[in-house]
Design a protein around this motif. Sequence first.
Motif, PDB file in Angstrom:
ATOM      1  N   GLY A   1      -2.922 -53.183 -51.124  1.00  0.00           N
ATOM      2  CA  GLY A   1      -3.988 -52.709 -50.235  1.00  0.00           C
ATOM      3  C   GLY A   1      -4.544 -51.350 -50.592  1.00  0.00           C
ATOM      4  O   GLY A   1      -5.532 -50.903 -50.016  1.00  0.00           O
ATOM      5  N   THR A   2      -3.909 -50.658 -51.521  1.00  0.00           N
ATOM      6  CA  THR A   2      -4.390 -49.323 -51.895  1.00  0.00           C
ATOM      7  C   THR A   2      -5.423 -49.449 -53.018  1.00  0.00           C
ATOM      8  O   THR A   2      -5.150 -50.104 -54.025  1.00  0.00           O
ATOM      9  CB  THR A   2      -3.223 -48.446 -52.388  1.00  0.00           C
ATOM     10  N   PRO A   3      -6.593 -48.826 -52.841  1.00  0.00           N
ATOM     11  CA  PRO A   3      -7.587 -48.879 -53.927  1.00  0.00           C
ATOM     12  C   PRO A   3      -7.030 -48.202 -55.180  1.00  0.00           C
ATOM     13  O   PRO A   3      -6.358 -47.170 -55.093  1.00  0.00           O
ATOM     14  CB  PRO A   3      -8.779 -48.088 -53.373  1.00  0.00           C
TER      15      PRO A   3
ATOM     16  N   THR B   1      -0.706 -52.767 -58.152  1.00  0.00           N
ATOM     17  CA  THR B   1      -1.175 -53.499 -56.973  1.00  0.00           C
ATOM     18  C   THR B   1      -0.007 -54.169 -56.252  1.00  0.00           C
ATOM     19  O   THR B   1      -0.014 -54.290 -55.026  1.00  0.00           O
ATOM     20  CB  THR B   1      -2.228 -54.547 -57.358  1.00  0.00           C
ATOM     21  N   ALA B   2       1.013 -54.570 -57.010  1.00  0.00           N
ATOM     22  CA  ALA B   2       2.184 -55.174 -56.372  1.00  0.00           C
ATOM     23  C   ALA B   2       3.020 -54.128 -55.641  1.00  0.00           C
ATOM     24  O   ALA B   2       3.626 -54.409 -54.599  1.00  0.00           O
ATOM     25  CB  ALA B   2       3.034 -55.879 -57.426  1.00  0.00           C
TER      26      ALA B   2
ATOM     27  N   PRO C   1      -2.988 -44.028 -47.090  1.00  0.00           N
ATOM     28  CA  PRO C   1      -3.578 -44.983 -48.037  1.00  0.00           C
ATOM     29  C   PRO C   1      -4.651 -44.353 -48.922  1.00  0.00           C
ATOM     30  O   PRO C   1      -5.807 -44.763 -48.924  1.00  0.00           O
ATOM     31  CB  PRO C   1      -4.166 -46.055 -47.108  1.00  0.00           C
ATOM     32  N   THR C   2      -4.282 -43.303 -49.640  1.00  0.00           N
ATOM     33  CA  THR C   2      -5.234 -42.711 -50.560  1.00  0.00           C
ATOM     34  C   THR C   2      -5.412 -43.625 -51.762  1.00  0.00           C
ATOM     35  O   THR C   2      -4.615 -44.508 -52.001  1.00  0.00           O
ATOM     36  CB  THR C   2      -4.711 -41.359 -51.083  1.00  0.00           C
ATOM     37  N   ALA C   3      -6.463 -43.387 -52.486  1.00  0.00           N
ATOM     38  CA  ALA C   3      -6.675 -44.170 -53.707  1.00  0.00           C
ATOM     39  C   ALA C   3      -5.731 -43.685 -54.793  1.00  0.00           C
ATOM     40  O   ALA C   3      -5.389 -42.504 -54.869  1.00  0.00           O
ATOM     41  CB  ALA C   3      -8.119 -44.026 -54.155  1.00  0.00           C
TER      42      ALA C   3
ATOM     43  N   THR D   1      -4.261 -39.962 -55.558  1.00  0.00           N
ATOM     44  CA  THR D   1      -2.938 -39.810 -56.171  1.00  0.00           C
ATOM     45  C   THR D   1      -3.046 -40.201 -57.642  1.00  0.00           C
ATOM     46  O   THR D   1      -3.529 -41.292 -57.959  1.00  0.00           O
ATOM     47  CB  THR D   1      -1.907 -40.702 -55.467  1.00  0.00           C
ATOM     48  N   LEU D   2      -2.628 -39.298 -58.516  1.00  0.00           N
ATOM     49  CA  LEU D   2      -2.778 -39.501 -59.957  1.00  0.00           C
ATOM     50  C   LEU D   2      -1.503 -40.121 -60.530  1.00  0.00           C
ATOM     51  O   LEU D   2      -0.398 -39.611 -60.299  1.00  0.00           O
ATOM     52  CB  LEU D   2      -3.063 -38.163 -60.646  1.00  0.00           C
ATOM     53  N   VAL D   3      -1.666 -41.210 -61.259  1.00  0.00           N
ATOM     54  CA  VAL D   3      -0.520 -41.907 -61.872  1.00  0.00           C
ATOM     55  C   VAL D   3      -0.683 -41.854 -63.394  1.00  0.00           C
ATOM     56  O   VAL D   3      -1.589 -42.486 -63.943  1.00  0.00           O
ATOM     57  CB  VAL D   3      -0.453 -43.373 -61.398  1.00  0.00           C
ATOM     58  N   PRO D   4       0.165 -41.103 -64.088  1.00  0.00           N
ATOM     59  CA  PRO D   4       0.021 -41.037 -65.549  1.00  0.00           C
ATOM     60  C   PRO D   4       0.434 -42.332 -66.231  1.00  0.00           C
ATOM     61  O   PRO D   4       1.469 -42.910 -65.895  1.00  0.00           O
ATOM     62  CB  PRO D   4       0.939 -39.873 -65.949  1.00  0.00           C
TER      63      PRO D   4
END
Lengths: 230, 217
Positions: free
Chosen positions: B178-180, B173-174, B149-151, B73-76
């Motif tokens: 648990g997700t990489p 992370t918050a 739970p994809t990265a 999953t891409l987060v800009p």
Amino acid sequence: MNPATYTPDQLLGPLNAVEREHAPEHLYVAGDLGILQTGARVAIVGARQASPAGLARARKLAGRLVREGAVVVSGLALGIDTAAHTAAIEAGGRTIAVIGTPLERAYPRQNELLQARIAADHLLVSQFPPGTKTQRFHFPHRNRTMALISDATVIIEAGETSGSLSQGWEALRLGRLLYITHAVASDPTLKWPASMLDYGARILSNDTLDDFLEALPPRVPDPLDVAVPF
Amino acid sequence: MSQFPSEVAFGALLQYAVRGQSPLSRRSRDVRTAIKTNGVLGSVAVIAHAAVRAKENLEADGCLSRLLGPDVTLVPMPRSSLIKEGSLWPARVICEALRACGIGDEILPCLSRAEAIGKAAFAASDRRPDPPDHYRTIRVESVRPLDSPTALVLVDDIVTRGSSFVGVLPHLTATFPGTPIHCFALLRTISQGDIESILDPVAGRITYRAGHLHRDP
């Protein structure tokens, strides 16, 4: 005058989705289209009723940009625009005027000769078809188009209601460089500079001029002879 | 005060020389400008072209395959300045180009900048924003739980020292415990000297210890 009609993509290269949003359907041009390939395009804009110091800054910046090989873009209004165009021409450089009237009409009348000279020896651009009746809102639309044509915009001097502000916001929307002069940014009577700085504008001063010039894209032939070197 | 990671895995596809004067170094700065403006060189859209190069690296099992893949999953990353609706957001454009090449199955634009922050590339080294500056000025928009739970991959246009990656990661992370989470930038800066090539995929680490950031490579 040798007017011709192009789409923005034909003149400027393929537009991305954000650029296309406010781009006009057509651009009507007269003059030397080769100017579009000769250097970074920097718009110098500001108040019609500019201060002597503002006019001097516009002239000085236009001269420096010419020495750096850039093309000076402005809107042929009185004040800062006229100072920028004339300084670029006097320095032996190239200039582009993006006007809010059709090509055949000069506004203001005082700049009729300057407009004719730019149409003959430089580049005159309008998004309004011949015969269009000029309306007040055409000028902010012209400013958005000027932002599209320019790699960077510098606001020399502008009040809270200046049309230059619409160009500044459009430059920011497009992700282009927007600089405002230190004198304007430090004017406590103005609110717009702080807002534009929050949205990505930068201050142009003697300390930042070299960074600004360095950040301009080149429009000279690629020395490596490949379009995308990776 | 949030707990910042002392070490972050990151990848980058291209490099540009900040001050180098060789023709290639100068050209690398044209690439930087084209990426910052979602522009073209010649008539080639540079970000889309770079995404194809990233895909080629993955297909060859190159170093970027440690960070990127078809199911991430891409987060800009938000820009350093505030942004209005409809404005160019280079990191989002990069995410879209990667996804169009089959890298990433979802784009999650869940981060925003609540307060403008100085640009790392234009600040003196001792005045660049540090991770706490980034942390303080970032907000997490409402997000739905991830389907699986994809990265997550935090995507930026340019990495300088990695301050923004380190500063923003605690928010992710918050929000997604648990997700990489990995970090990727299309360009990394080379602050001294010239470069030998613009395409130089790397996977490395950013360390943040005792207030000091170090990017390797």
